[in-house]
Design a protein around this motif. Structure first.
Motif, short mmCIF file in Angstrom:
data_model
loop_
_atom_site.label_atom_id
_atom_site.label_comp_id
_atom_site.label_asym_id
_atom_site.label_seq_id
_atom_site.Cartn_x
_atom_site.Cartn_y
_atom_site.Cartn_z
N UNK A 7 -1.03 -10.11 -1.74
CA UNK A 7 -0.03 -10.12 -0.68
C UNK A 7 0.03 -8.83 0.11
N UNK A 8 -1.08 -8.09 0.15
CA UNK A 8 -1.13 -6.83 0.90
C UNK A 8 -2.25 -6.87 1.92
N UNK A 9 -2.07 -6.27 3.10
CA UNK A 9 -3.12 -6.26 4.13
C UNK A 9 -4.19 -5.21 3.83
N UNK A 10 -5.31 -5.32 4.53
CA UNK A 10 -6.43 -4.40 4.30
C UNK A 10 -6.06 -2.95 4.56
N UNK A 11 -5.17 -2.72 5.54
CA UNK A 11 -4.77 -1.35 5.85
C UNK A 11 -4.00 -0.70 4.70
N UNK A 12 -3.47 -1.53 3.81
CA UNK A 12 -2.75 -1.02 2.63
C UNK A 12 -3.65 -0.99 1.41
N UNK A 13 -4.38 -2.08 1.17
CA UNK A 13 -5.14 -2.18 -0.08
C UNK A 13 -6.53 -1.54 0.00
#
Length: 272
Positions: free
Chosen positions: A56-62
């Motif tokens: 449930x996290x976007x690429x910019x976060x994960x």
């Protein structure tokens, strides 16, 4: 019973799912399933979107920003969360899923069959060829289900995506691959329903007419979202769901709290 089967059909475009998957749409027409459109995250590539679907996290976060990043996830996935809540989980999936949550790099001999309750993915069967038959993959999953009775079972097929890369989305071969997947699911879903599972069927990304994906076009980003559960109002829903909503929604079905990084979304028809 809070048990979920999540089926991710790699590369399945929303429009083709709507026109070719007769059994799943039959369930929607008879008010036995709900159907939404999901807008995938970017980039519309496989490994980044496996991470989106499961954490449930976007690429910019994960940080999983391309298919070439080969490392363990730094986020809490649905596998971590179910394990932490004393639930069993299992996966029948492409080996990148194992690399994200159990061990990277993947070792073909050691990691194809896994059974270790100390790992995030406790029971797993993983394949590494894009042309591994969906029929075999679904059978692998059913064996895991019957043997280990997981609360969360993740099933990830590759046949539709592989066919789309070879022939493009506007081809009889791609449409036939979607029909075949629908027919194979039709053999399993009645038993899953009878045994009380919440069933979620979606895709990571779609496919364009060139046989590629990764960009921002609707063919590449719009994917289906079928839900078979008494906790969701059946029928066709017009609301477009963000892909980041998937993990926290499955947490609701499982009756567990989402991770701190997940963002919960409210969408029509949810009665959880």
């Amino acid at each position: 019973m809070n048990k979920v089967i999540m089926v991710v059909i790699d590369g399945l475009q929303y429009q083709v799912a709507s026109t070719q998957m007769g059994y799943l749409n039959h369930l929607v027409e008879l008010n036995k399933a709900a159907y939404y459109k999901v807008k995938s995250e970017l980039p519309s590539m496989s490994r980044p979107l496996y991470e989106v679907l499961l954490t449930g996290t976007p690429s910019s976060v994960n940080g999983i920003t391309s298919n070439d990043i080969q490392r363990l996830s730094t986020q809490k996935s649905l596998f971590h969360l179910t394990k932490e809540n004393g639930m069993r989980n299992a996966a029948s999936a492409f080996y990148w899923v194992s690399e994200l949550y159990n061990r990277a790099p993947f070792h073909k001999v050691e990691d194809r069959q896994q059974a270790d309750e100390t790992k995030p993915i406790q029971y797993g069967t993983f394949y590494y060829d894009d042309f591994y038959p969906d029929s075999h993959l679904l059978l692998d999953a059913e064996v895991l289900r019957r043997k280990h009775d997981p609360h969360f079972l993740y099933i990830h097929t590759m046949g539709v995506d592989n066919t789309g890369h070879i022939y493009g989305s506007d081809s009889k071969q791609y449409r036939k691959a979607a029909i075949n997947m629908d027919s194979q699911l039709a053999e399993l879903i009645p038993a899953w329903i009878k045994e009380g599972y919440h069933i979620v069927i979606t895709a990571d990304h779609g496919m364009n007419t060139d046989g590629t994906h990764g960009g921002t076009g609707n063919d590449e980003r719009d994917v289906p979202f079928f839900i078979i559960s008494e906790r969701v109002k059946p029928g066709y829903h017009e609301q477009v769901i963000p892909q980041l909503a998937m993990s926290p929604f499955i947490c609701k079905l499982l009756g567990i709290s989402p991770s701190e990084a997940m963002i919960e979304y409210d969408f029509s028809g949810i009665m959880v």
